[in-house]
Design a protein around this motif. Structure first.
Motif, PDB file in Angstrom:
ATOM      1  N   GLU A  34       0.843  -1.191   0.000  1.00 12.99           N
ATOM      2  CA  GLU A  34       0.000   0.000   0.000  1.00 12.99           C
ATOM      3  C   GLU A  34       0.881   1.244   0.000  1.00 12.99           C
ATOM      4  OE1 GLU A  34      -3.730  -0.189   2.361  1.00 12.99           O
ATOM      5  OE2 GLU A  34      -2.749  -1.887   3.332  1.00 12.99           O
ATOM      6  N   SER A  35       0.314   2.361  -0.423  1.00 17.36           N
ATOM      7  CA  SER A  35       1.108   3.583  -0.566  1.00 17.36           C
ATOM      8  C   SER A  35       1.563   4.153   0.769  1.00 17.36           C
ATOM      9  CB  SER A  35       0.305   4.646  -1.328  1.00 17.36           C
ATOM     10  OG  SER A  35      -0.899   4.938  -0.645  1.00 17.36           O
ATOM     11  N   ASP A  36       0.882   3.783   1.882  1.00 27.05           N
ATOM     12  CA  ASP A  36       1.255   4.369   3.168  1.00 27.05           C
ATOM     13  C   ASP A  36       2.500   3.728   3.773  1.00 27.05           C
ATOM     14  OD1 ASP A  36       0.218   1.937   3.887  1.00 27.05           O
ATOM     15  OD2 ASP A  36      -1.304   2.722   5.250  1.00 27.05           O
ATOM     16  N   THR A  37       3.142   2.823   3.048  1.00 26.03           N
ATOM     17  CA  THR A  37       4.393   2.235   3.532  1.00 26.03           C
ATOM     18  C   THR A  37       5.604   2.805   2.794  1.00 26.03           C
ATOM     19  OG1 THR A  37       4.219   0.367   1.987  1.00 26.03           O
ATOM     20  CG2 THR A  37       3.248   0.086   4.179  1.00 26.03           C
ATOM     21  N   ASP A  38       5.439   3.938   2.132  1.00 25.39           N
ATOM     22  CA  ASP A  38       6.527   4.509   1.335  1.00 25.39           C
ATOM     23  C   ASP A  38       7.788   4.751   2.158  1.00 25.39           C
ATOM     24  OD1 ASP A  38       4.918   4.441  -0.856  1.00 25.39           O
ATOM     25  OD2 ASP A  38       4.509   6.588  -0.932  1.00 25.39           O
TER      26      ASP A  38
ATOM     27  N   GLU B 191       9.489   1.488   2.794  1.00 22.73           N
ATOM     28  CA  GLU B 191      10.090   0.986   1.556  1.00 22.73           C
ATOM     29  C   GLU B 191      11.400   1.707   1.252  1.00 22.73           C
ATOM     30  OE1 GLU B 191       7.120   1.466  -1.456  1.00 22.73           O
ATOM     31  OE2 GLU B 191       5.605   0.523  -0.185  1.00 22.73           O
ATOM     32  N   ASP B 192      11.449   3.008   1.499  1.00 19.44           N
ATOM     33  CA  ASP B 192      12.680   3.765   1.253  1.00 19.44           C
ATOM     34  C   ASP B 192      13.812   3.263   2.142  1.00 19.44           C
ATOM     35  OD1 ASP B 192      11.398   5.294  -0.639  1.00 19.44           O
ATOM     36  OD2 ASP B 192      11.007   6.986   0.710  1.00 19.44           O
TER      37      ASP B 192
ATOM     38  N   CYS C 135       5.196  -2.829  -6.342  1.00 17.73           N
ATOM     39  CA  CYS C 135       3.971  -2.584  -7.099  1.00 17.73           C
ATOM     40  C   CYS C 135       2.918  -2.105  -6.106  1.00 17.73           C
ATOM     41  CB  CYS C 135       3.512  -3.856  -7.809  1.00 17.73           C
ATOM     42  SG  CYS C 135       2.074  -3.615  -8.894  1.00 17.73           S
ATOM     43  N   ALA C 136       2.445  -0.875  -6.270  1.00 16.15           N
ATOM     44  CA  ALA C 136       1.488  -0.290  -5.327  1.00 16.15           C
ATOM     45  C   ALA C 136       0.080  -0.785  -5.625  1.00 16.15           C
ATOM     46  CB  ALA C 136       1.533   1.229  -5.409  1.00 16.15           C
TER      47      ALA C 136
ATOM     48  N   GLY D   2      -4.070  -0.697  -3.849  1.00 14.64           N
ATOM     49  CA  GLY D   2      -4.970  -0.225  -2.810  1.00 14.64           C
ATOM     50  C   GLY D   2      -6.173  -1.114  -2.606  1.00 14.64           C
TER      51      GLY D   2
ATOM     52  N   CYS E 240      -0.894  -6.938  -9.492  1.00 18.01           N
ATOM     53  CA  CYS E 240       0.515  -6.731  -9.142  1.00 18.01           C
ATOM     54  C   CYS E 240       1.251  -8.057  -8.990  1.00 18.01           C
ATOM     55  CB  CYS E 240       0.619  -5.929  -7.847  1.00 18.01           C
ATOM     56  SG  CYS E 240       0.399  -4.147  -8.023  1.00 18.01           S
TER      57      CYS E 240
END
Length: 276
Positions: free
Chosen positions: A140-144, A147-148, A164-165, A167, A175
């Motif tokens: 999900e995008s809230d783990t950016d 992930e970085d 692969c994002a 939702g 994905c």
């Protein structure tokens, strides 16, 4: 609405003199989930020897502001989403150490997120599958931010991270299909998220495809190892409690806990599939 807060352990008088006024809140939950918090509290007690108050929060019932006032803590610990939500209503100024996955607005929030610390991840990956050159992840995008951190750590070891994002479950299925099609035997599929991004039929497809193509699957769920994943790194609640104990000790030091930050689990449970 009735207010039910059980004070399990009284604040020690000696700790007041030392300025250590720690209030630990945890939810009252049914079996078998009670063991999660029992183990976490046991781990905290192994490391943090100062006095503290334990408050059991009944989900759906509100935290009494007077309880907070009487304890007069200079540090809060909120275990789980229910405890963090209730604390956020009556004491948002913090500082707070929390394991909540929900974003509760505290002025100073030290978050322990139940993902493997990137250094722990790379150590275990190289221990059990040293030939891997890329990790493929659906997230999900809230783990950016996580992930970085992972990408930077993996890069130092010459390992790539492809994300692969998604939702939704449908997006996650697309994905996983794309990542499985692109993967080689030097890549690993990393199942970090369950919940809305994974369901039994999709998991079966991932594991069966990986088995047929001799792909490595790394998961956060030990049950997946019994179904064919090579390795699972999953939260160990006693170890998480010990890490929280270290965080409490650090936060009580002069000049600490003045800004928000996020930590990840340094010690994980490990399940290995010796048949794959």
């Amino acid at each position: 609405m009735a207010r039910a807060i059980a004070v399990v352990l009284a604040l020690l008088t000696a700790s007041h003199a030392l300025g250590e006024r720690v209030l630990i809140l945890y939810p009252q939950v049914r079996e078998p989930y009670t063991k999660i918090y029992q183990d976490t509290l046991e781990g905290i007690a192994e490391v943090y020897k100062g006095g503290h108050t334990l408050l059991a929060i009944t989900p759906g019932q509100h935290l009494e502001p007077g309880v907070i006032a009487r304890a007069a803590p200079n540090l809060y610990v909120a275990l789980g989403n229910d405890a963090a939500r209730e604390l956020g209503i009556v004491a948002p100024e913090g500082p707070v150490i929390t394991t909540a996955s929900q974003d509760v607005d505290f002025k100073v929030r030290h978050q322990l997120t139940y993902y493997p610390d990137p250094d722990t991840l790379i150590t275990q990956l190289q221990r059990f599958q040293p030939g891997i050159r890329s990790l493929f992840l659906v997230a999900e995008s809230d783990t950016d931010a996580y992930e970085d951190r992972v990408r930077e750590t993996l890069a130092r070891a010459g390992i790539g991270l492809r994300v692969c994002a998604a939702g939704s479950l449908a997006a996650a299925a697309v994905c996983y299909r794309q990542l499985l099609d692109a993967a080689t035997t030097r890549d690993a599929i990393w199942i970090l998220h369950g919940g809305k991004l994974l369901e039994p039929a999709l998991l079966t497809n991932i594991l069966s495809t990986a088995w047929e193509r001799q792909l490595t699957v790394l998961s956060s769920n030990p049950d997946h190892v019994r179904r064919g994943a090579l390795l699972s790194l999953y939260p160990d609640n006693l170890s998480a409690g010990r890490q929280l104990g270290d965080m409490i000790t650090a936060c009580l030091a002069p000049g600490k806990c003045t800004r928000s930050e996020t930590s990840y689990l340094r010690t994980m449970g490990v399940a290995l599939n010796e048949r794959t």
